[in-house]
Each structure stands twice: as structure tokens, then as C-alpha cells.
Design a protein around this motif. Structure first.
Motif, PDB file in Angstrom:
ATOM      1  N   MET A 182       0.827  -1.201   0.000  1.00 42.91           N
ATOM      2  CA  MET A 182       0.000   0.000   0.000  1.00 42.91           C
ATOM      3  C   MET A 182       0.864   1.254   0.000  1.00 42.91           C
ATOM      4  SD  MET A 182      -2.974  -1.233   2.656  1.00 42.91           S
ATOM      5  CE  MET A 182      -3.952   0.262   2.583  1.00 42.91           C
ATOM      6  N   ILE A 183       1.911   1.257   0.815  1.00 37.99           N
ATOM      7  CA  ILE A 183       2.803   2.418   0.869  1.00 37.99           C
ATOM      8  C   ILE A 183       3.538   2.580  -0.460  1.00 37.99           C
ATOM      9  CG2 ILE A 183       4.814   3.447   1.999  1.00 37.99           C
ATOM     10  CD1 ILE A 183       3.900   1.988   4.593  1.00 37.99           C
ATOM     11  N   GLU A 184       4.036   1.488  -1.009  1.00 39.21           N
ATOM     12  CA  GLU A 184       4.746   1.549  -2.288  1.00 39.21           C
ATOM     13  C   GLU A 184       3.836   2.039  -3.414  1.00 39.21           C
ATOM     14  OE1 GLU A 184       8.075  -1.927  -1.460  1.00 39.21           O
ATOM     15  OE2 GLU A 184       6.247  -2.449  -2.549  1.00 39.21           O
ATOM     16  N   GLN A 185       2.585   1.643  -3.383  1.00 37.09           N
ATOM     17  CA  GLN A 185       1.638   2.096  -4.399  1.00 37.09           C
ATOM     18  C   GLN A 185       1.364   3.591  -4.249  1.00 37.09           C
ATOM     19  OE1 GLN A 185      -2.105   0.042  -4.419  1.00 37.09           O
ATOM     20  NE2 GLN A 185      -2.879   1.155  -6.173  1.00 37.09           N
ATOM     21  N   GLY A 186       1.234   4.053  -3.009  1.00 40.26           N
ATOM     22  CA  GLY A 186       0.928   5.465  -2.755  1.00 40.26           C
ATOM     23  C   GLY A 186       2.112   6.396  -2.902  1.00 40.26           C
ATOM     24  N   LEU A 187       3.321   5.860  -2.742  1.00 37.01           N
ATOM     25  CA  LEU A 187       4.546   6.650  -2.882  1.00 37.01           C
ATOM     26  C   LEU A 187       5.442   5.955  -3.915  1.00 37.01           C
ATOM     27  CD1 LEU A 187       5.289   7.406   0.890  1.00 37.01           C
ATOM     28  CD2 LEU A 187       4.446   9.019  -0.821  1.00 37.01           C
ATOM     29  N   GLN A 235       9.859  11.890  -2.210  1.00 39.83           N
ATOM     30  CA  GLN A 235       8.734  12.777  -1.918  1.00 39.83           C
ATOM     31  C   GLN A 235       8.873  13.469  -0.558  1.00 39.83           C
ATOM     32  OE1 GLN A 235       8.579   9.641  -3.088  1.00 39.83           O
ATOM     33  NE2 GLN A 235       6.720   9.258  -4.268  1.00 39.83           N
ATOM     34  N   LEU A 256       2.054  11.845   4.784  1.00 38.12           N
ATOM     35  CA  LEU A 256       2.106  11.264   3.445  1.00 38.12           C
ATOM     36  C   LEU A 256       1.970   9.741   3.512  1.00 38.12           C
ATOM     37  CD1 LEU A 256       4.955  13.249   1.624  1.00 38.12           C
ATOM     38  CD2 LEU A 256       2.550  13.156   0.988  1.00 38.12           C
ATOM     39  N   ALA A 269      -1.553   8.694   4.586  1.00 42.84           N
ATOM     40  CA  ALA A 269      -2.508   8.869   3.493  1.00 42.84           C
ATOM     41  C   ALA A 269      -2.525   7.654   2.571  1.00 42.84           C
ATOM     42  CB  ALA A 269      -2.193  10.132   2.705  1.00 42.84           C
ATOM     43  N   THR A 270      -1.398   6.970   2.429  1.00 41.43           N
ATOM     44  CA  THR A 270      -1.359   5.782   1.572  1.00 41.43           C
ATOM     45  C   THR A 270      -2.136   4.624   2.182  1.00 41.43           C
ATOM     46  OG1 THR A 270       0.670   4.793   2.491  1.00 41.43           O
ATOM     47  CG2 THR A 270       0.944   6.431   0.734  1.00 41.43           C
ATOM     48  N   GLY A 322      -4.913   5.059   4.242  1.00 40.36           N
ATOM     49  CA  GLY A 322      -6.328   5.410   4.334  1.00 40.36           C
ATOM     50  C   GLY A 322      -7.003   4.957   5.612  1.00 40.36           C
TER      51      GLY A 322
END
Length: 79
Positions: free
Chosen positions: A9-14, A37, A49, A52-53, A55
Motif C-alpha cells: 500500500m505504501i509503495e503504491q501510494g509513494l 517525496q 504522506l 494517506a497511503t 487510508g
């Protein structure tokens, strides 16, 4: 919830982030996130940040997440 799902999830969001997540009990986790980022951001903004990934999982399936956040330049300077 497991460490690999949080990492994904973190890798997808960042995009481009290097992420390591651990936590054996399924609700308390530790993550180290290295991402470009984060440049120019204070720790609280960096953590937001990452949160937010994740949620709605934060405060739900993920009870606690201890974060270490760095830029690639900060990592290189520590070597």
C-alpha cells in the motif's frame, strides 16, 4: 493485516519508495520508508504522506505504526 500488504500500500501510494515493514502481531507495525517525496518536508508532513497511503486502515486494522522516514539523500549521508 500483514506487513506485506502494508508495504504494498505504501509503495503504491509513494511510487519509487523503498519500504520495509515489520510486525508480528497483526496490529502493531514498524516501517522504514525512504522516498524522494519527503524532500523539504518536516517529519509530521512525511508521516502524513505515509498515513494517506493507508487510508482507513490506520486506526482500524492497523492499530499502531511506528515510522522512520528518510530521503534517499539522507540515507546516503549516513553511509
Amino acid at each position: 493485516m500483514d506487513s506485506s500488504r502494508i508495504q504494498a500500500m505504501i509503495e503504491q501510494g509513494l511510487p519509487g519508495a523503498q519500504v520495509e515493514v515489520s510486525g508480528a502481531d497483526g496490529v502493531h507495525f514498524e516501517a522504514t520508508v525512504v522516498a524522494s517525496q519527503f524532500a523539504g518536508k518536516l517529519p509530521l508532513a512525511r508521516h502524513r504522506l505515509v498515513y494517506a497511503t493507508l487510508g482507513e486502515q490506520m486506526g482500524g486494522a492497523i492499530h499502531a505504526l511506528a515510522l522512520t522516514t528518510r530521503t534517499p539523500e539522507e540515507v546516503a549521508a549516513r553511509r
